[in-house]
Design a protein around this motif. Structure first.
Motif, mmCIF file in Angstrom:
data_model
loop_
_atom_site.group_PDB
_atom_site.id
_atom_site.type_symbol
_atom_site.label_atom_id
_atom_site.label_comp_id
_atom_site.label_asym_id
_atom_site.label_seq_id
_atom_site.Cartn_x
_atom_site.Cartn_y
_atom_site.Cartn_z
ATOM 1 N N GLY A 94 1.607 -6.519 1.544
ATOM 2 C CA GLY A 94 2.568 -5.477 1.231
ATOM 3 C C GLY A 94 3.826 -5.655 2.068
ATOM 4 N N VAL A 95 4.988 -5.449 1.460
ATOM 5 C CA VAL A 95 6.257 -5.613 2.178
ATOM 6 C C VAL A 95 7.156 -4.412 1.928
ATOM 7 C CG1 VAL A 95 8.237 -7.103 2.629
ATOM 8 C CG2 VAL A 95 6.077 -8.118 1.903
ATOM 9 N N ASP A 96 7.641 -3.832 3.003
ATOM 10 C CA ASP A 96 8.503 -2.658 2.954
ATOM 11 C C ASP A 96 9.959 -3.073 3.171
ATOM 12 O OD1 ASP A 96 9.162 0.011 2.774
ATOM 13 O OD2 ASP A 96 8.519 0.529 4.807
ATOM 14 N N TYR A 97 10.887 -2.128 2.924
ATOM 15 C CA TYR A 97 12.278 -2.342 3.292
ATOM 16 C C TYR A 97 12.384 -2.677 4.782
ATOM 17 C CZ TYR A 97 13.360 0.507 -0.907
ATOM 18 O OH TYR A 97 13.447 1.015 -2.167
ATOM 19 N N SER A 98 13.413 -3.442 5.130
ATOM 20 C CA SER A 98 13.744 -3.600 6.545
ATOM 21 C C SER A 98 14.033 -2.224 7.142
ATOM 22 C CB SER A 98 14.984 -4.488 6.689
ATOM 23 O OG SER A 98 14.757 -5.751 6.119
ATOM 24 N N LEU A 99 13.615 -2.002 8.379
ATOM 25 C CA LEU A 99 13.842 -0.704 9.015
ATOM 26 C C LEU A 99 15.326 -0.346 9.055
ATOM 27 C CD1 LEU A 99 11.299 -0.719 11.968
ATOM 28 C CD2 LEU A 99 11.307 0.831 10.004
ATOM 29 N N ALA A 100 16.188 -1.360 9.145
ATOM 30 C CA ALA A 100 17.628 -1.104 9.210
ATOM 31 C C ALA A 100 18.177 -0.483 7.934
ATOM 32 C CB ALA A 100 18.367 -2.412 9.498
ATOM 33 N N TRP A 120 4.096 2.126 9.172
ATOM 34 C CA TRP A 120 3.650 1.881 7.794
ATOM 35 C C TRP A 120 2.823 0.611 7.618
ATOM 36 C CZ3 TRP A 120 4.507 -2.148 4.427
ATOM 37 C CH2 TRP A 120 4.005 -1.959 3.143
ATOM 38 N N PRO A 121 3.215 -0.542 8.186
ATOM 39 C CA PRO A 121 2.405 -1.743 7.956
ATOM 40 C C PRO A 121 0.942 -1.579 8.345
ATOM 41 C CG PRO A 121 4.526 -2.358 8.861
ATOM 42 C CD PRO A 121 4.424 -0.853 8.962
ATOM 43 N N ALA A 122 0.688 -0.981 9.493
ATOM 44 C CA ALA A 122 -0.698 -0.788 9.931
ATOM 45 C C ALA A 122 -1.418 0.209 9.041
ATOM 46 C CB ALA A 122 -0.725 -0.320 11.387
ATOM 47 N N GLN A 123 -0.711 1.277 8.650
ATOM 48 C CA GLN A 123 -1.336 2.285 7.801
ATOM 49 C C GLN A 123 -1.685 1.709 6.432
ATOM 50 O OE1 GLN A 123 1.034 5.795 7.155
ATOM 51 N NE2 GLN A 123 -0.253 6.524 5.486
ATOM 52 N N TRP A 124 -0.739 1.022 5.812
ATOM 53 C CA TRP A 124 -0.978 0.491 4.469
ATOM 54 C C TRP A 124 -2.087 -0.557 4.458
ATOM 55 C CZ3 TRP A 124 -0.949 -4.227 2.069
ATOM 56 C CH2 TRP A 124 -1.025 -4.197 0.675
ATOM 57 N N SER A 125 -2.029 -1.487 5.398
ATOM 58 C CA SER A 125 -3.052 -2.537 5.415
ATOM 59 C C SER A 125 -4.429 -1.958 5.709
ATOM 60 C CB SER A 125 -2.689 -3.635 6.429
ATOM 61 O OG SER A 125 -2.486 -3.095 7.713
ATOM 62 N N GLY A 126 -4.481 -0.911 6.526
ATOM 63 C CA GLY A 126 -5.760 -0.245 6.774
ATOM 64 C C GLY A 126 -6.300 0.431 5.533
ATOM 65 N N ASP A 127 -5.422 1.151 4.816
ATOM 66 C CA ASP A 127 -5.836 1.800 3.571
ATOM 67 C C ASP A 127 -6.280 0.772 2.535
ATOM 68 O OD1 ASP A 127 -5.196 4.253 4.648
ATOM 69 O OD2 ASP A 127 -3.264 4.414 3.618
ATOM 70 N N ALA A 128 -5.539 -0.346 2.436
ATOM 71 C CA ALA A 128 -5.812 -1.341 1.404
ATOM 72 C C ALA A 128 -7.195 -1.952 1.553
ATOM 73 C CB ALA A 128 -4.741 -2.432 1.446
ATOM 74 N N LYS A 129 -7.710 -2.008 2.750
ATOM 75 C CA LYS A 129 -9.028 -2.604 2.953
ATOM 76 C C LYS A 129 -10.134 -1.813 2.270
ATOM 77 C CE LYS A 129 -7.581 -4.892 7.191
ATOM 78 N NZ LYS A 129 -7.553 -4.858 8.667
ATOM 79 N N SER A 130 -9.856 -0.550 1.943
ATOM 80 C CA SER A 130 -10.854 0.253 1.232
ATOM 81 C C SER A 130 -10.728 0.122 -0.280
ATOM 82 C CB SER A 130 -10.719 1.731 1.627
ATOM 83 O OG SER A 130 -9.509 2.272 1.112
ATOM 84 N N TRP A 131 -9.727 -0.597 -0.758
ATOM 85 C CA TRP A 131 -9.486 -0.724 -2.199
ATOM 86 C C TRP A 131 -10.110 -1.966 -2.816
ATOM 87 C CZ3 TRP A 131 -3.577 0.139 -1.178
ATOM 88 C CH2 TRP A 131 -3.376 1.474 -0.793
ATOM 89 N N GLY A 132 -10.524 -2.910 -1.996
ATOM 90 C CA GLY A 132 -11.110 -4.135 -2.534
ATOM 91 C C GLY A 132 -11.280 -5.174 -1.450
ATOM 92 N N PRO A 133 -11.916 -6.316 -1.778
ATOM 93 C CA PRO A 133 -12.296 -7.301 -0.757
ATOM 94 C C PRO A 133 -11.215 -8.299 -0.368
ATOM 95 C CG PRO A 133 -13.153 -7.968 -2.884
ATOM 96 C CD PRO A 133 -12.494 -6.627 -3.098
ATOM 97 N N ALA A 134 -10.065 -8.318 -1.047
ATOM 98 C CA ALA A 134 -9.017 -9.268 -0.674
ATOM 99 C C ALA A 134 -8.529 -8.993 0.748
ATOM 100 C CB ALA A 134 -7.848 -9.189 -1.663
ATOM 101 N N LYS A 135 -7.992 -10.009 1.380
ATOM 102 C CA LYS A 135 -7.392 -9.829 2.704
ATOM 103 C C LYS A 135 -6.091 -9.049 2.537
ATOM 104 C CE LYS A 135 -9.269 -14.267 4.223
ATOM 105 N NZ LYS A 135 -9.784 -14.655 2.882
ATOM 106 N N ALA A 136 -5.866 -8.053 3.392
ATOM 107 C CA ALA A 136 -4.680 -7.208 3.273
ATOM 108 C C ALA A 136 -3.893 -7.218 4.570
ATOM 109 C CB ALA A 136 -5.082 -5.771 2.923
ATOM 110 N N GLU A 137 -2.572 -7.320 4.455
ATOM 111 C CA GLU A 137 -1.685 -7.239 5.613
ATOM 112 C C GLU A 137 -0.340 -6.737 5.133
ATOM 113 O OE1 GLU A 137 -0.711 -11.592 6.723
ATOM 114 O OE2 GLU A 137 -2.501 -11.629 5.443
ATOM 115 N N ALA A 138 0.505 -6.299 6.063
ATOM 116 C CA ALA A 138 1.783 -5.707 5.652
ATOM 117 C C ALA A 138 2.860 -5.967 6.692
ATOM 118 C CB ALA A 138 1.616 -4.204 5.431
ATOM 119 N N TYR A 139 4.101 -6.079 6.190
ATOM 120 C CA TYR A 139 5.270 -6.369 7.020
ATOM 121 C C TYR A 139 6.481 -5.679 6.400
ATOM 122 C CZ TYR A 139 2.042 -10.134 8.260
ATOM 123 O OH TYR A 139 0.933 -10.835 8.648
#
Length: 283
Positions: A94-100, A120-139
């Motif tokens: 998952g990729v969010d807008y730049s903070l700027a 947000w990156p930590a929150q989203w990637s944590g939530d995503a792990k409950s949605w399926g078995p793929a590896k999830a990360e966010a930036y």
């Protein structure tokens, strides 16, 4: 804008393939998508008639085991399909807008909001792990790691380009996002775009992103300028009932339904926005 329109017309005429020719999915993968989408809650499925997720992901050729970057995944509507579909050998980023960019919105984007957005990156990637078995990360688009260079099979911009375009003149946010997209994609990797679309004959000022709409020709130009090859388009997500006028923005429609009760009743009849669905690839 005449040159942009002519460029888009030429590309559409010579470079557009049919939906069936573009889809890289076999029947088994399509059935997997059907099974996953049908297993999700009713409130999720209520959007299928407008969002057409199976057809859209098939058009983009997304396969189990792929590494997929999803721009602005929001509440995870598509992510909840992708996480189980990509499977344990897949990876969803998952990729969010730049903070700027957040202060550009004004209003709700208070310093407190922006400080919270850092989590947000930590929150989203944590939530995503409950949605399926793929590896999830966010930036964010400003801190995609060097390790991702040339690793992604696909990058998805699903209703995610308008604000990047809207504020591009202030911080090159769209240019940065597309440059990072090009960097992280494998050679031959694809970019799938679904975007609220303004008619080409309407004024450009109506389609600068501030109303949620962009013109197809402008999207194609931005993508080709960033080094991508236009592959084709699909009518999957088009809605000819959506014909925005001078004061209209996309949030007048479902699911937001802004405006008076009379306007809401009228706009319910339109449904969700008219959207272009475009496929590009890294040369």
């Amino acid at each position: 804008m005449k040159k942009i329109a002519l460029l888009a017309a030429a590309i559409l005429l010579h470079g557009c393939a049919t939906d069936s020719a573009l889809s890289g999915l076999n029947d088994q993968h399509k059935q997997q998508l059907q099974t996953i989408t049908q297993s999700l809650p009713a409130e999720h499925q209520a959007r299928y008639a407008a969002r057409n997720p199976v057809e859209t992901l098939a058009f983009f050729g997304i396969k189990p085991g792929d590494t997929v970057v999803e721009a602005l995944p929001g509440d995870g509507w598509y992510s909840k399909i992708l996480m189980p579909y990509l499977g344990e050998n897949g990876r969803l980023i998952g990729v969010d807008y730049s903070l700027a960019m957040w202060p550009e919105f004004g209003g709700f984007a208070t310093p407190e909001f922006i400080e919270k957005r850092k989590g947000w990156p930590a929150q989203w990637s944590g939530d995503a792990k409950s949605w399926g078995p793929a590896k999830a990360e966010a930036y964010t688009f400003a801190n995609l790691p060097a390790e991702l260079t040339g690793k992604a099979d696909a990058v998805l911009f699903i209703r995610a380009l308008h604000n990047l375009a809207r504020f591009d003149a202030k911080g090159n946010y769209l240019k940065q996002a597309l440059a990072e997209t090009h960097r992280v994609l494998k050679p031959g990797g694809v970019v799938g775009v679904v975007q609220h679309a303004m008619s080409e004959d309407k004024p450009d000022a109506w389609a600068d992103g501030s109303r949620g709409y962009l013109k197809e020709s402008a999207i194609i130009k931005a993508m080709t300028d960033a080094g991508f090859e236009f592959v084709g388009s699909s009518d999957i997500n088009k809605n000819p009932k959506d014909q925005p006028q001078a004061d209209d923005n996309v949030w007048r429609l479902l699911p937001s339904l802004s405006g008076t009760e009379a306007q809401k009743n009228q706009n319910r009849m339109i449904g969700e926005s008219n959207r272009v669905t475009l496929l590009f690839k890294k040369k």
